[in-house]
Design an enzyme around this catalytic site. Structure first.
Site, PDB file in Angstrom:
ATOM      1  CG  ASP A 102      -2.067   0.950   1.109  1.00 33.81           C
ATOM      2  OD1 ASP A 102      -2.332   1.436  -0.009  1.00 33.81           O
ATOM      3  OD2 ASP A 102      -2.722   1.231   2.136  1.00 33.81           O
ATOM      4  CG  ASP A 136      -8.445   4.010  -0.004  1.00 31.24           C
ATOM      5  OD1 ASP A 136      -8.257   2.786   0.112  1.00 31.24           O
ATOM      6  OD2 ASP A 136      -7.734   4.864   0.527  1.00 31.24           O
ATOM      7  CD  GLU A 152      -0.293   5.458  -4.281  1.00 31.99           C
ATOM      8  OE1 GLU A 152       0.046   5.710  -3.106  1.00 31.99           O
ATOM      9  OE2 GLU A 152      -0.886   4.421  -4.610  1.00 31.99           O
TER      10      GLU A 152
END
Ligand SMILES: *[C@@H]1O[C@H](CO)[C@@H](O)[C@H](O)[C@H]1NC(C)=O
Ligand SMILES: *[C@@H]1O[C@H](CO)[C@@H](O)[C@H](O)[C@H]1NC(C)=O
Ligand SMILES: *[C@@H]1O[C@H](CO)[C@@H](O)[C@H](O)[C@H]1NC(C)=O
Length: 980
Positions: A514, A654, A517
């Protein structure tokens, strides 16, 4: 999970409901006064996440202002912005050298530099290559690369492989043309049709150090797909700026991954004489007979560039703008989607990883599972409700103060972990923890804060730097953090070692990556000089922290909630405030590691930002190969790049418990089919916000037909495991029963994807390429070639409208449940009965689907008898295939393939390979038989009448209890079954 999730108002297809945001001072007017908003620099917040031992301890809260960037007006919204096409001079080609393999030329600035958004590059090299029978490459790059000028960073081949020259290029159906009038332009045409696929005629090439622009016209009403990652309908609309810059944002437009690739499909009318005519999509007049009047041609376009970029779609053109790098374009000639996707994967980005068999079981996760005992209860409750559970996941709750490769000593101690995991594994189940991308940097003044993972990485030089050579320190969940530098040769060995070491304590089965980015909750190196404050609270409040407001519910909630009481386990929390940060990422430094973070080899993050999430997947893949030698790594990652599918699957990020998000999961999945990442699924029942039984029931059934099937929920939202509501439990059992019975079919599809680049979830338009009407259909989809799924996507419905494709060309569809032929007309919507708990599934004629009786886990399923479901075409034919191996070896030595063919009342199973499977054949069901005389034979031996049930009315022939005639195994040898 994550974290910054906010929903920005946008109108795509559905009105997006804006979640109330409670995080900045500007919101104090909406009634949130008195909340514990961490807005002031020195605020001492209290983390009150139950069960985490950081709870009830005052810690420094990073001020919200730390994550605020400059207020920037996007160029496309700035009426004053210079249009480079108006002011820039373009280029002229010279020194052209042409041969059968392509062309090279020098491009020189055709006038005074415009320096519109940087500095014009005077001289460029053009290189055109006919690379292969299906691929043309056009590369334009600066002629003199000044190594001190980072903006000329050209993608290195070791980071992103470049498609290479092949010997067979003469059959290519693409032509490259160019001209110097008025300035240099080029076009790509399809030789066989004369169709212009791409042309920069009358547009200038702009090539500056931090800005590159080229523009192609497009036909009217074009059909473009891809350009991810974004939450959008499958067919891209004609007024869209597709921004490609990896971002941690629950933004419904531009999200985590970077896929600078599009598929362009064009339909032609074929009934005229002579020249074909390009047609618009819909609505089209359709006849009921005489076969299709249209055919389609598809091609693919890939820009091998990892800089931030915008692909601007307008009604007649596509404008591609990057903030650096070069033009490295690849055209794939198709001429079908199927071929384009294969060509793209085979030549450019790689074939997707073969997944472990267990990965196709059902996964349960949530943010907020508080300890091993609670996990055990969840696992046991699934069993008690007889809902299959393959894998239980934990979000960041399990970590010691959110530090990677640790467990909370109080709530998730190692001692209990081992007992928990031992039992789980003994029951054939699995466990996957989240691993975040950032690494905690401990407080140097507090020796008890030491963190060995950091120490080892720091000693080996594994972390990103500031331009001055000091360490880049951002902030994520644990407080101030550093970030692995994947361009440093020390980072992967360090990461591998951390995972191998940690696995000895916590024997996990796969990894969830997770925040890749790569996300950071503050602008720049905000921790520099501040790490003595560690650990710190993030600059926003978490779901469940004091003072926030109650989560929103799905549309239609008030209507539906009244009619279903919570059944077994009541949701324990209703009063949980939402947390969504109203973060507008206008500035590249916001909520991500800044572009000026510097790698050990001097490369700036600016040049490689979009690759960070791809590289951590590579590192994790290497790590899991060390943890599980010879086994297939199971990885689900958030940020992806072109080619990440060779290491990992992806979840949709999400999302929110809203009906339109359930719809968006379909186009998102289909886009990832195009990107070569078939292992895709979304947070079923929705991540942000509260779900309800109606949405969750529909969604649990829909996701059962997605390759990756996981329910996941945010912290403090009402529980949404499928056993929470009786109706959802029932709906889930029904859909899971179908899914698990089809595991051999799904696994075979993955094997085919892994070996040939075919897709698993498919758009109707791809399977039925001669029906222009299907160009934009993304409310229905195909699972492989044989199953059509038509889900209900709105509240309060008990029917759904859907198209039955292919009827115009003689296709027949069978209802999964009744096994009867569907009565439907070509090219029109049919209303299908779909009460809650029923997901319409149809089987395409001409298919043989391999099945296995479902067990509670995939391991149990693999021990059960086989079955075959045969759907005959109007001519009585069908084909299908089955691939079997041990389900886990990276390179299985023993494999088994079975090819099924049906013709003239005979089903032949051609068995090849040496993998030993001794399960018998239980049932065979044949739909669409044209009468049966009861004389059914297996290899010439008559099958006892008691095992044969032939219904002349429905045309269904059912053979049951074949086990005793196939005792030694269904696939021990080839066989023939005959019934006519
Ligand atoms: C195109 O999109 C922009 C931004 O969303 C919007 O402002 C504009 O009105 C749209 N133009 C048309 C013609 O729909
Ligand atoms: C685990 O968490 C639950 C809440 O789900 C709590 O009631 C229980 O006391 C905790 N158990 C342990 C052993 O920490
Ligand atoms: C520490 O953090 C604060 C808040 O993010 C920031 O304003 C400051 O510049 C940082 N550095 C120091 C040395 O305090």
């Amino acid at each position: 999970m994550a974290r910054s999730g906010f929903i920005r108002a946008a109108s795509i297809l559905f009105p997006l409901l804006i979640l109330v945001n409670g995080q900045t001072t500007s919101n104090s007017a909406d009634g949130l006064n008195g909340s514990a908003q961490p807005t002031a620099l020195a605020t001492v917040g209290t983390v009150s996440i139950d069960g985490t031992h950081t709870a009830f301890r005052p810690i420094f809260t990073i001020p919200a202002s730390a994550d605020e960037g400059a207020t920037l007006l996007p160029n496309i919204e700035d009426p004053q912005a210079v249009n480079a096409q108006d002011v820039c001079p373009g280029y002229k080609a010279s020194q052209v050298k042409d041969d059968e393999r392509g062309l090279t030329a020098v491009l020189t600035l055709a006038g005074a530099a415009c320096n519109a958004y940087g500095t014009d590059i005077e001289v460029l090299n053009l290189k055109v290559e006919y690379q292969a029978a299906n691929r043309l490459a056009i590369s334009i790059s600066p002629a003199f690369i000044d190594s001190s000028n980072y903006s000329h960073y050209i993608v290195p081949e070791d980071l992103v492989p470049r498609p290479t020259l092949e010997s067979s290029y003469t059959d290519i159906d693409l032509d490259f043309n160019w001209d110097n009038e008025p300035t240099f332009w080029f076009s790509v045409t399809r030789h066989s049709t004369g169709d212009v696929l791409f042309t920069t005629e009358n547009q200038k090439l702009v090539f500056e150090n931090q800005f590159v622009e080229f523009v192609s016209s497009l036909p009217d009403d074009y059909n473009l797909y891809g350009l991810g990652e974004r939450i959008h309908s499958l067919r891209l609309n004609h007024n869209l700026t597709a921004t490609i810059y990896a971002a941690d944002a629950g933004d419904p437009i531009d999200v985590y991954g970077s896929h600078p690739f599009y598929l362009d499909t064009r339909y032609f009318e074929t009934d005229g004489h002579g020249k074909q005519k390009l047609v618009k999509n819909s609505p089209l007049p359709r006849g009921n007979s005489g076969g299709s009047k249209y055919e389609s041609y598809s091609h693919g376009v890939y820009l091998r560039n990892m800089h931030g970029q915008e692909v601007r779609l307008q009604p007649d053109s596509v404008t591609w703008r990057t903030i650096g790098g070069s033009i490295d374009l690849f055209f794939f000639d198709g001429p079908s989607q199927r071929e384009v996707t294969k060509q793209y994967q085979l030549a450019a980005v790689g074939l997707p990883a073969l997944q472990s068999y267990w990965g196709f079981g059902y996964h349960q996760c949530r943010w907020g599972y508080r300890n091993w005992t609670e996990l055990r209860q969840v696992v046991d409750t699934f069993k008690a409700f007889d809902i299959p559970l393959e894998t239980i996941w934990t979000d960041i709750d399990y970590m010691d103060q959110y530090r990677d490769f640790t467990v909370d000593p109080v709530t998730f101690p190692v001692s209990e972990a081992q007992a928990f995991l031992e039992q789980l594994h003994a029951d054939g189940q699995h466990y996957i923890p989240i691993v975040d991308s950032a690494i905690y940097i401990p407080n140097p003044t507090n020796s008890s804060d030491a963190y060995a993972t950091y120490t080892r990485g720091n000693e080996s030089g594994a972390f990103l730097l500031n331009p001055d050579g000091s360490q880049y320190i951002g902030a994520v969940w644990p407080g101030y953090t550093v970030f692995p530098d994947w361009l440093s040769k020390y980072s992967i060995p360090w990461w591998v070692n951390e995972m191998v070491t940690w696995h000895k304590d916590i024997p996990f089965d796969g990894i969830w990556i997770d925040m890749s980015e790569v996300s950071s909750f503050c602008v720049g190196s905000c921790g520099t000089g501040n790490i003595t404050l560690n650990p710190v609270h993030p600059p926003f409040s978490l779901p469940g922290e004091v003072g926030n407001i109650i989560y929103d519910y799905p549309e239609g909630f008030n209507i539906t909630n009244a009619t279903d009481a919570a059944s077994a386990l009541a949701a324990s929390n209703v009063n949980h405030p939402p947390y969504v940060i109203n973060h507008v990422q206008g500035d590249l430094t916001v909520h991500a590691v800044s572009p000026n973070a510097t790698h050990h080899n001097g490369v700036q993050e600016y040049d490689v930002h979009n690759l960070w999430g791809h590289q951590i997947l590579n590192a994790t893949y290497q790590a899991l190969l060390s943890v599980f030698p010879g086994k297939r790594p199971f990885i689900i990652g958030r940020s992806t790049f072109a080619g990440s599918g060779k290491w990992s699957g992806h979840w949709g990020g999400d999302n929110t418990s809203k009906w339109y998000y359930m719809y968006f999961s379909i186009p998102q999945a289909l886009s990832f089919s195009l990107f070569g990442i078939p292992m895709f699924g979304v947070d079923t029942c929705g991540f942000n916000g509260n779900s309800d039984y109606e949405l969750c029931s529909r969604w649990m059934q829909l996701s059962a037909f997605f390759p990756f099937y996981r329910n996941h929920n945010t912290l403090s939202a009402n529980s949404q495991e499928p056993y929470i509501w009786e109706s959802v439990a029932r709906a889930s059992r029904t859909a899971m029963n179908i899914r698990y019975s089809l595991l051999p079919y799904i696994y075979t599809l993955f094997y085919q994807a892994h070996t040939t680049g075919s897709t698993v979830m498919r758009a109707l338009a791809w399977e039925f390429p001669n029906e222009p009407l299907l160009a934009g259909v993304d409310t229905q989809f195909m699972l492989g070639p044989s199953l059509l799924i038509t889900p209900v996507l709105e509240p309060g419905a008990d029917t759904v409208n859907g198209i039955f494709p292919g009827i115009i060309d003689g296709e027949v569809w069978y209802d999964w449940y009744t096994q009867e032929k569907v009565q439907a007309q070509a090219g029109v919507n049919t209303t299908i009965n779909a009460p809650l708990g029923h997901i319409p599934v149809f089987i395409r004629s001409g298919s043989v689907l391999p099945q296995q009786e479902p067990g509670y886990t995939t391991a149990e399923s693999r021990k059960n008898p086989w079955g075959l479901l045969v759907a005959l075409s109007e001519d009585g034919d069908a084909t299908g295939s089955l691939y079997v191996d041990d389900g886990e070896s990276l390179e299985p030595t023993d494999t088994l393939t079975v090819a099924f063919t049906v013709m003239n009342g005979k089903l032949k199973a051609d068995v090849n390979g040496n993998y030993k499977d001794t399960n018998s054949l239980g049932n065979v069901t044949i739909m669409g038989v044209d009468g049966c005389d009861g004389n059914v034979k297996l290899n010439g031996e008559k099958i006892d009448d008691s095992k044969v049930d032939c219904d002349e009315g429905t045309g269904v022939l059912k053979l049951t209890g074949l086990n005793d005639v196939t005792k030694s195994g269904a696939w021990i040898a080839s066989w023939t079954l005959s019934w006519a």
